[in-house]
Write a protein that holds these residues in place. Structure first.
Motif, PDB file in Angstrom:
ATOM      1  N   GLY A   1       0.964  -1.081   0.301  1.00 48.99           N
ATOM      2  CA  GLY A   1       0.025   0.066  -0.191  1.00 48.99           C
ATOM      3  C   GLY A   1       0.932   1.305  -0.035  1.00 48.99           C
ATOM      4  O   GLY A   1       2.088   1.294   0.276  1.00 48.99           O
ATOM      5  N   PHE A   2       0.422   1.942  -0.628  1.00 46.75           N
ATOM      6  CA  PHE A   2       0.948   3.413  -0.936  1.00 46.75           C
ATOM      7  C   PHE A   2       1.413   4.122   0.646  1.00 46.75           C
ATOM      8  O   PHE A   2       2.692   4.640   1.215  1.00 46.75           O
ATOM      9  CB  PHE A   2      -0.419   4.194  -1.398  1.00 46.75           C
ATOM     10  CG  PHE A   2       1.169   6.053  -1.325  1.00 46.75           C
ATOM     11  CD1 PHE A   2       1.601   6.276  -2.566  1.00 46.75           C
ATOM     12  CD2 PHE A   2       0.941   6.975  -0.685  1.00 46.75           C
ATOM     13  CE1 PHE A   2       2.819   7.439  -2.158  1.00 46.75           C
ATOM     14  CE2 PHE A   2       1.109   8.376  -0.889  1.00 46.75           C
ATOM     15  CZ  PHE A   2       2.162   8.670  -1.393  1.00 46.75           C
ATOM     16  N   GLU A   3       0.290   4.206   1.964  1.00 50.88           N
ATOM     17  CA  GLU A   3       1.183   4.617   3.187  1.00 50.88           C
ATOM     18  C   GLU A   3       1.751   4.022   3.582  1.00 50.88           C
ATOM     19  O   GLU A   3       2.527   4.073   4.584  1.00 50.88           O
ATOM     20  CB  GLU A   3      -0.186   5.143   4.322  1.00 50.88           C
ATOM     21  CG  GLU A   3      -1.239   5.778   3.037  1.00 50.88           C
ATOM     22  CD  GLU A   3      -1.094   7.393   3.475  1.00 50.88           C
ATOM     23  OE1 GLU A   3      -0.166   8.096   4.487  1.00 50.88           O
ATOM     24  OE2 GLU A   3      -1.214   8.099   2.510  1.00 50.88           O
ATOM     25  N   THR A   4       1.610   2.141   3.737  1.00 49.95           N
ATOM     26  CA  THR A   4       2.415   1.658   4.363  1.00 49.95           C
ATOM     27  C   THR A   4       3.647   1.192   4.196  1.00 49.95           C
ATOM     28  O   THR A   4       5.160   0.952   4.249  1.00 49.95           O
ATOM     29  CB  THR A   4       1.956   0.284   4.922  1.00 49.95           C
ATOM     30  OG1 THR A   4       1.665  -0.599   4.181  1.00 49.95           O
ATOM     31  CG2 THR A   4       0.830   1.206   6.071  1.00 49.95           C
ATOM     32  N   ASP A   5       3.967   1.230   2.668  1.00 53.29           N
ATOM     33  CA  ASP A   5       4.995   0.534   1.729  1.00 53.29           C
ATOM     34  C   ASP A   5       5.678   1.558   1.095  1.00 53.29           C
ATOM     35  O   ASP A   5       7.248   1.569   0.751  1.00 53.29           O
ATOM     36  CB  ASP A   5       4.227  -0.503   0.936  1.00 53.29           C
ATOM     37  CG  ASP A   5       4.100  -1.708   2.274  1.00 53.29           C
ATOM     38  OD1 ASP A   5       4.750  -1.988   3.279  1.00 53.29           O
ATOM     39  OD2 ASP A   5       2.839  -2.079   1.627  1.00 53.29           O
ATOM     40  N   ILE A   6       4.961   2.739   0.647  1.00 54.23           N
ATOM     41  CA  ILE A   6       5.666   3.017  -0.864  1.00 54.23           C
ATOM     42  C   ILE A   6       6.079   4.606  -0.417  1.00 54.23           C
ATOM     43  O   ILE A   6       6.909   4.730  -0.471  1.00 54.23           O
ATOM     44  CB  ILE A   6       4.509   3.990  -2.160  1.00 54.23           C
ATOM     45  CG1 ILE A   6       4.219   2.218  -2.923  1.00 54.23           C
ATOM     46  CG2 ILE A   6       5.115   4.569  -3.200  1.00 54.23           C
ATOM     47  CD1 ILE A   6       5.579   1.647  -2.810  1.00 54.23           C
ATOM     48  N   LYS A   7       5.091   5.589   0.067  1.00 56.96           N
ATOM     49  CA  LYS A   7       5.536   6.923   0.863  1.00 56.96           C
ATOM     50  C   LYS A   7       6.325   6.958   1.737  1.00 56.96           C
ATOM     51  O   LYS A   7       7.509   7.432   1.875  1.00 56.96           O
ATOM     52  CB  LYS A   7       3.590   7.328   1.776  1.00 56.96           C
ATOM     53  CG  LYS A   7       4.133   8.683   2.280  1.00 56.96           C
ATOM     54  CD  LYS A   7       2.608   9.682   3.136  1.00 56.96           C
ATOM     55  CE  LYS A   7       3.197  10.755   3.155  1.00 56.96           C
ATOM     56  NZ  LYS A   7       2.289  11.021   4.102  1.00 56.96           N
ATOM     57  N   PRO A   8       6.934   6.159   2.644  1.00 59.15           N
ATOM     58  CA  PRO A   8       8.199   5.917   3.322  1.00 59.15           C
ATOM     59  C   PRO A   8       9.424   5.327   2.313  1.00 59.15           C
ATOM     60  O   PRO A   8      10.410   5.946   3.228  1.00 59.15           O
ATOM     61  CB  PRO A   8       7.473   4.611   4.169  1.00 59.15           C
ATOM     62  CG  PRO A   8       6.655   4.595   4.180  1.00 59.15           C
ATOM     63  CD  PRO A   8       6.196   5.102   2.915  1.00 59.15           C
ATOM     64  N   LEU A   9       9.372   5.381   0.970  1.00 52.54           N
ATOM     65  CA  LEU A   9      10.449   5.551   0.602  1.00 52.54           C
ATOM     66  C   LEU A   9      11.012   6.636   0.348  1.00 52.54           C
ATOM     67  O   LEU A   9      12.250   7.315  -0.114  1.00 52.54           O
ATOM     68  CB  LEU A   9      10.026   4.841  -0.728  1.00 52.54           C
ATOM     69  CG  LEU A   9       9.665   3.180  -0.675  1.00 52.54           C
ATOM     70  CD1 LEU A   9       9.064   2.351  -1.967  1.00 52.54           C
ATOM     71  CD2 LEU A   9      11.040   2.962   0.432  1.00 52.54           C
ATOM     72  N   PHE A  10      10.209   7.735  -0.128  1.00 57.45           N
ATOM     73  CA  PHE A  10      11.171   8.624  -0.561  1.00 57.45           C
ATOM     74  C   PHE A  10      10.975  10.124   0.728  1.00 57.45           C
ATOM     75  O   PHE A  10      10.069   9.978   2.083  1.00 57.45           O
ATOM     76  CB  PHE A  10       9.055   9.599  -1.219  1.00 57.45           C
ATOM     77  CG  PHE A  10       8.908   8.763  -2.316  1.00 57.45           C
ATOM     78  CD1 PHE A  10       9.766   8.932  -3.743  1.00 57.45           C
ATOM     79  CD2 PHE A  10       7.745   8.148  -2.529  1.00 57.45           C
ATOM     80  CE1 PHE A  10       9.343   8.601  -4.530  1.00 57.45           C
ATOM     81  CE2 PHE A  10       7.390   7.597  -3.408  1.00 57.45           C
ATOM     82  CZ  PHE A  10       8.328   7.484  -4.537  1.00 57.45           C
ATOM     83  N   ARG A  11      12.108   9.886   1.004  1.00 63.59           N
ATOM     84  CA  ARG A  11      12.039  10.853   2.569  1.00 63.59           C
ATOM     85  C   ARG A  11      11.878  12.720   1.951  1.00 63.59           C
ATOM     86  O   ARG A  11      11.890  13.127   0.780  1.00 63.59           O
ATOM     87  CB  ARG A  11      14.338  11.075   2.439  1.00 63.59           C
ATOM     88  CG  ARG A  11      14.915   9.660   2.217  1.00 63.59           C
ATOM     89  CD  ARG A  11      16.256   9.696   1.590  1.00 63.59           C
ATOM     90  NE  ARG A  11      16.254  10.533   0.031  1.00 63.59           N
ATOM     91  CZ  ARG A  11      17.472  10.573  -0.189  1.00 63.59           C
ATOM     92  NH1 ARG A  11      18.547  10.404   0.715  1.00 63.59           N
ATOM     93  NH2 ARG A  11      17.340  11.299  -2.034  1.00 63.59           N
ATOM     94  N   GLU A  12      11.793  13.310   2.948  1.00 63.75           N
ATOM     95  CA  GLU A  12      11.527  14.765   2.892  1.00 63.75           C
ATOM     96  C   GLU A  12      12.407  15.651   1.961  1.00 63.75           C
ATOM     97  O   GLU A  12      12.011  16.385   1.061  1.00 63.75           O
ATOM     98  CB  GLU A  12      11.904  15.716   4.551  1.00 63.75           C
ATOM     99  CG  GLU A  12      11.136  17.084   4.503  1.00 63.75           C
ATOM    100  CD  GLU A  12      10.965  17.471   5.636  1.00 63.75           C
ATOM    101  OE1 GLU A  12      11.271  18.697   6.068  1.00 63.75           O
ATOM    102  OE2 GLU A  12      11.390  16.691   6.798  1.00 63.75           O
ATOM    103  N   LYS A  13      13.573  15.366   1.792  1.00 70.02           N
ATOM    104  CA  LYS A  13      14.741  16.091   0.722  1.00 70.02           C
ATOM    105  C   LYS A  13      14.097  15.617  -0.769  1.00 70.02           C
ATOM    106  O   LYS A  13      13.901  16.508  -1.766  1.00 70.02           O
ATOM    107  CB  LYS A  13      15.890  16.070   1.184  1.00 70.02           C
ATOM    108  CG  LYS A  13      16.161  14.820   1.118  1.00 70.02           C
ATOM    109  CD  LYS A  13      17.675  14.838   0.886  1.00 70.02           C
ATOM    110  CE  LYS A  13      19.173  13.477   0.322  1.00 70.02           C
ATOM    111  NZ  LYS A  13      20.174  13.834   0.143  1.00 70.02           N
TER     112      LYS A  13
END
Length: 76
Positions: free
Chosen positions: A7-19
């Motif tokens: 899922g996006f929220e649990t698996d994909i979004k965390p791959l992208f850092r703030e920078k």
């Protein structure tokens, strides 16, 4: 490990850092399901090419996870 319930929220979004998010905000928001889902093919192409993120390519496992998410219906 990639799985059918990626899922996006649990698996994909965390791959992208703030920078990563900050550097792409003028185009789209990497922390937005709608934006990433809409641009997933372009994002995947850049990840596979190694030109995203701009400071170094993702490990193959992360690229494969993103690809699996796109191919399995882009679950939120």
């Amino acid at each position: 490990m990639a799985h059918d319930s990626t899922g996006f929220e649990t698996d994909i979004k965390p791959l992208f850092r703030e920078k990563d998010r900050e550097s792409m905000l003028r185009y789209f928001d990497l922390w937005s399901y709608d934006d990433v889902s809409r641009h997933a093919d372009r994002i995947l192409a850049r990840l596979r090419h190694g030109s995203m993120p701009c400071d170094g390519a993702w490990p193959e496992a992360q690229v494969n996870l993103f690809q699996q998410w796109t191919e399995s219906g882009k679950r939120q």
